[in-house]
Each structure stands twice: as C-alpha cells, then as structure tokens.
Design an enzyme around this catalytic site. Structure first.
Site, PDB file in Angstrom:
ATOM      1  N   GLU A 261      51.502  97.794 -21.881  1.00  0.00           N
ATOM      2  CA  GLU A 261      51.935  98.003 -20.500  1.00  0.00           C
ATOM      3  C   GLU A 261      51.533  96.809 -19.638  1.00  0.00           C
ATOM      4  O   GLU A 261      50.428  96.279 -19.767  1.00  0.00           O
ATOM      5  CB  GLU A 261      51.278  99.276 -19.980  1.00  0.00           C
ATOM      6  CG  GLU A 261      51.487  99.563 -18.505  1.00  0.00           C
ATOM      7  CD  GLU A 261      50.637 100.717 -18.014  1.00  0.00           C
ATOM      8  OE1 GLU A 261      50.943 101.249 -16.941  1.00  0.00           O
ATOM      9  OE2 GLU A 261      49.650 101.081 -18.703  1.00  0.00           O
ATOM     10  N   LYS A 319      59.326 103.526 -15.841  1.00  0.00           N
ATOM     11  CA  LYS A 319      58.401 104.658 -15.887  1.00  0.00           C
ATOM     12  C   LYS A 319      58.770 105.700 -14.843  1.00  0.00           C
ATOM     13  O   LYS A 319      59.016 105.379 -13.681  1.00  0.00           O
ATOM     14  CB  LYS A 319      56.962 104.176 -15.665  1.00  0.00           C
ATOM     15  CG  LYS A 319      55.916 105.265 -15.862  1.00  0.00           C
ATOM     16  CD  LYS A 319      54.507 104.714 -15.734  1.00  0.00           C
ATOM     17  CE  LYS A 319      53.470 105.790 -15.989  1.00  0.00           C
ATOM     18  NZ  LYS A 319      52.087 105.284 -15.816  1.00  0.00           N
ATOM     19  N   CYS A 369      51.884 104.616 -20.746  1.00  0.00           N
ATOM     20  CA  CYS A 369      50.535 105.078 -20.417  1.00  0.00           C
ATOM     21  C   CYS A 369      50.469 106.589 -20.269  1.00  0.00           C
ATOM     22  O   CYS A 369      50.665 107.340 -21.216  1.00  0.00           O
ATOM     23  CB  CYS A 369      50.039 104.359 -19.170  1.00  0.00           C
ATOM     24  SG  CYS A 369      48.243 104.520 -18.935  1.00  0.00           S
TER      25      CYS A 369
END
Length: 488
Positions: A261, A319, A369
């Site tokens: 990430e 995301k 994440c």
C-alpha cells in the site's frame, strides 16, 4: 445517589478479576495462538455475569472485561498517534484509552442484557450468552463504519477444529461457536459431550475442499520494502524508495508482482514517465504484471489506490472502506486532525462495486489494508476472482500486535472465500495464505525482501461466499429463540 463504601470494596476485586480475564483473552489470538483458551476465557466471563448481584454489577463487569481485553489487544493505536502522528504522549495515551473504553461498551451491553434477561437453566444460559457475544461482535463490525478487530472468531484459525466451520458461517459464526463451547461446560457431562460433537464436526469439515484450482499456477513475487514510516513521506527519501522498488522488481521477475500500500507515496501521475516505463518493461518480461499502491486523483479528490502495469492494460482499484481518522475525518472531528500529523487523511471513497483486476491471465480481487477485516465486502468479488490480494502498510503501528493480528484476519478471509490470499506489506507480515487458511510462506517482519512462490487461482463458492453473514445471524436468532422459549 451515594455509593456504599462496603459495596465498592466488594465490587473492586470483581472488576479487577474481570479486567484481568479480558487481558488473558488476548492470548487466544495471534501471535500467541492459544485458540483453546478463548472458550475458557468466555466461560469465565459468563461465570462472572452469573454471580453478579444485579444488572448494574453485570454491566460493570462486562465493561471491565472489555477494557482489559481491548487495552491488551488493540492499544497499539497509541503507537500511530504518538510515535507517527506527533501527538503528545499523554494525549495519545488518553485517546487510546478512550478508544478502548468505547469498544468496551459492547461487552458492557452483553453483561447488562444477560443479567436483565438471564434464563433459568444452564443450557438456555449458554445459548443466550453465545448469542449475545456474537451479537456484540457483529454490531462492533458495522456500527460507525465498523471495527471488527479481535472478534472472538478470529482466534479460531487453524489448527483449531472450529476453523472447519469458517467456509460455512464465517468469523461471526466462529464467535458464536467459541463462546458456546465455553458456556456449554456449565452443563456438565452433557455439555462436554455437545462440545465434543461440535469439535468433531469442525474437524471433519476441515477435511473438505469447497473450491478447486483453476488453471496452472503462476509465479508471484511479493515485495516488502521495509521503508521506515517516519521517512516514507519525506521528499529526500523519495528517490531512494523509487530506486529500491525498481531494483527489487528487476531482480525478481514473476508473472505477478505485488508492492505494498502507498509503496510510492505520491500521485501516480507525478511519477517520472521514464520510471513508469521501466516498471512496465520489467513487469512484462514474462507476460506479467505489477500491482503497486499509490495515490490517484488530484489535490482536491484523491484515492488510496492499487494500480497495475505490465502486459495487461493499466487498471486501477480505489479503496472503498476508509479508516476513520486515518483516511477520512468523521463529521465534527476536524479539530482532531489539527492535533495529529497524519498526511493525506481525507481520502475519497472508491466505488463500492469494482471488478477484479485482470492481470497475469488471472482475475485478482484487490483489498487495501483495513478492508480485509470485512468479510462480506471481500466476497463481493466472487465468484469472478480466483485470487485475493491485500496491499498493506502497518508500519503505522510499529512492533506491536497489530501485524500478526492482521495476518490472522487475512487467514479467515481465505477460509471464508476458498481463495488464496497474497499479502504484500511494507514492514510485515508479507505472506502467502492458501484457501484452507494455512500460511505457506512468510517474510520476517521489519526486513527487506521478496517472497516468491507459485500460486493457483481457485474457482467455486463456499457457503459463506454465497450467503455471507446470513447463516451466522440466523444461528444467533435461533439461539435467542430457544433460550427465551417458555415451557408449555
């Protein structure tokens, strides 16, 4: 209302015992992995509630249990606030304590509800308690965008026999079974027999393969850059970071290469054109592709993204499930962001439904994440995706329990979905997880390295992939109905 000093003296040992029991419960989770301890700890919690004099005492016992549990298990938020967020130590400590205190409200409600409607028999108490525990875990997993970390079911990754139920009822179903296995021990030999049957069924289910390999295995390379968090966003470190990742990509050719990430802590459009061309050339050597974390958008609207380069056309995943305070500012908390120094804390949300990335001849469902903590969001990419991939940067939490706990969460997602999970992280834990939840390869945390292996895509659907949390919630309602049913 005045409190009786004698009452307070009698209550204090009970609350200390509850807090200590909650802290011991952390040992059931990674990295300690004492999965058998979870039923015993939650049995102890039930015994405390049974012996409480009234609803108020049970609620306080639940709060103390939750406070000990979360202070022991997730107080690593202090590290991100103090060490990397720049918050004064005392304020970071207070904020971490208040965060854990809010989480402890869920066990408080479990305690209060159990005592308020406590059934008469041991069997019904066991069912009622297990339903309340999983209800608390489930509510915590979605209210205020959700924080499902340390749901009881996460403690039951392999080799726990209960792991066999994960492809059917998911992590919340495991929460119910773990709590129930402890609570049933109240019912003496009949309860012990019921626990034995549950464990035997789980062992049998672990022998089943719900999904099957799809096509030939591909060569993957997962890169762990180990870039210090305090250096990651400094301009003087940027060239060093770019050179590091380019060298590691060129030295370890693969059909699918994953970087962590925000591996490149700048906007994708700001990367030098010749650098992007070099990455694309390196990735395409074996008709392969590279997926890396970077920012996309502009200064007004930007996304935490995963971007692919290589033989396949360029693709972007943005995301969707953002971390409160870390990636998005809840209404009314702009003052908080003035106290901490967290860069880029106001991301935009990506679309809820995004197709898997078609790379290396496979369909790969990306999650970034914290997103892999939400099982129903992960299975939204099925059955199309044959591989799951998580890009993370948990360097925010230093050398704490956060990294092994996050790996354990990813193991449950692999079990629930019947898909391999690839984890590419900055500082750890970079790993390859098979559809049965086993970690077959892993890099040591806080080291620089590349994890290479052959991984197959999988096809087929587990019951959990078909129905999500529905079966677990149905079990919850069934336990409630049976525990509350009056005898004719």
């Amino acid at each position: 209302m005045q409190l009786n000093p004698n009452c307070c003296q009698r209550l204090a040992p009970r609350l200390l015992a509850a807090a200590g029991l909650g802290a011991v419960g952390v040992l059931a989770f990674a990295p300690f992995d004492l999965f058998w301890l979870a039923p015993l700890v939650w049995l102890g919690f039930l015994l405390l509630l049974r012996r409480a004099a009234d609803v108020r005492q049970a609620a306080l016992s639940g709060f103390a249990f939750g406070l000990g549990f979360f202070l022991g298990g997730v107080s690593w938020v202090y590290v991100s606030l103090s060490v990397f967020g720049g918050m004064p130590w005392w304020l970071a400590g207070l904020a971490a304590f208040l965060f854990c205190a809010v989480l402890a409200l869920f066990p408080l409600f479990v305690g209060a509800a159990f005592k308020r409607w406590q059934p008469a028999t041991d069997w019904r108490q066991a069912l009622f308690f297990a339903a309340l525990v999983v209800g608390g875990d489930w509510l915590r997993g979605w209210i205020f965008t959700g924080f499902p970390w340390l749901a009881v079911g996460y403690s039951q990754t392999p080799p726990s026999p209960l792991a066999g139920f994960a492809p059917l009822i998911g992590v919340y179903g495991l929460s119910l079974l773990a709590a129930l296995c402890g609570a049933l021990l109240l019912c003496r030999w009949r309860g012990a027999l019921a626990v034995a049957l549950i464990l035997l069924a789980g062992f049998g289910l672990r022998q089943m393969a719900w999904t099957t390999p799809d096509g030939e295995a591909i060569r993957v390379a997962l890169i762990q850059g180990n870039v210090p968090q305090d250096m990651k966003f400094r301009p003087e470190s940027l060239i060093r970071t770019l050179d590091l990742y380019r060298e590691l990509i060129e030295q370890h050719p693969a059909q699918l290469t994953l970087l962590p990430e925000t591996a490149f802590p700048l906007f994708f459009d700001n990367l030098p054109e010749d650098y992007v061309a070099a990455l694309k050339t390196a990735a395409a050597r074996q008709d392969g592709d590279l997926i890396f974390g970077a920012l996309s958008g502009d200064n007004d609207h930007y996304w935490n993204s995963a971007i692919s380069l290589g033989h396949s056309p360029l693709q972007i995943y943005r995301k969707t499930h953002l971390v409160p305070f870390g990636e998005m500012i809840p209404p009314g908390f702009s003052w908080f962001m003035q106290v901490v120094s967290i860069p880029l804390a106001s991301f935009s949300r990506g679309p809820e439904r995004q197709p898997p990335l078609e790379v290396a001849g496979r369909r790969v469902a990306i999650n970034i994440c914290y997103e892999d903590a939400f099982g129903e969001e992960i299975i939204a990419a099925l059955p199309h995706a044959g591989i799951l991939a998580n890009l993370s940067n948990t360097a925010w939490f230093g050398r704490s329990l956060a990294q092994p706990q996050h790996l354990q969460i990813a193991r449950l997602r692999a079990l629930e979905s019947g898909r391999p999970m690839l984890r590419a992280t900055n500082t750890g834990m970079t790993a390859i997880i098979t559809p049965d939840g086993a970690v077959t390869a892993q890099l040591p945390p806080f080291t620089q390295g590349v994890l290479q292996a052959e991984v197959s895509a999988y096809r087929g659907l587990t019951p959990y992939a078909r129905f999500g949390n529905g079966p677990a919630l149905a079990l919850l309602l069934l336990c409630l109905a049976v525990s509350r049913r009056r005898r004719a």
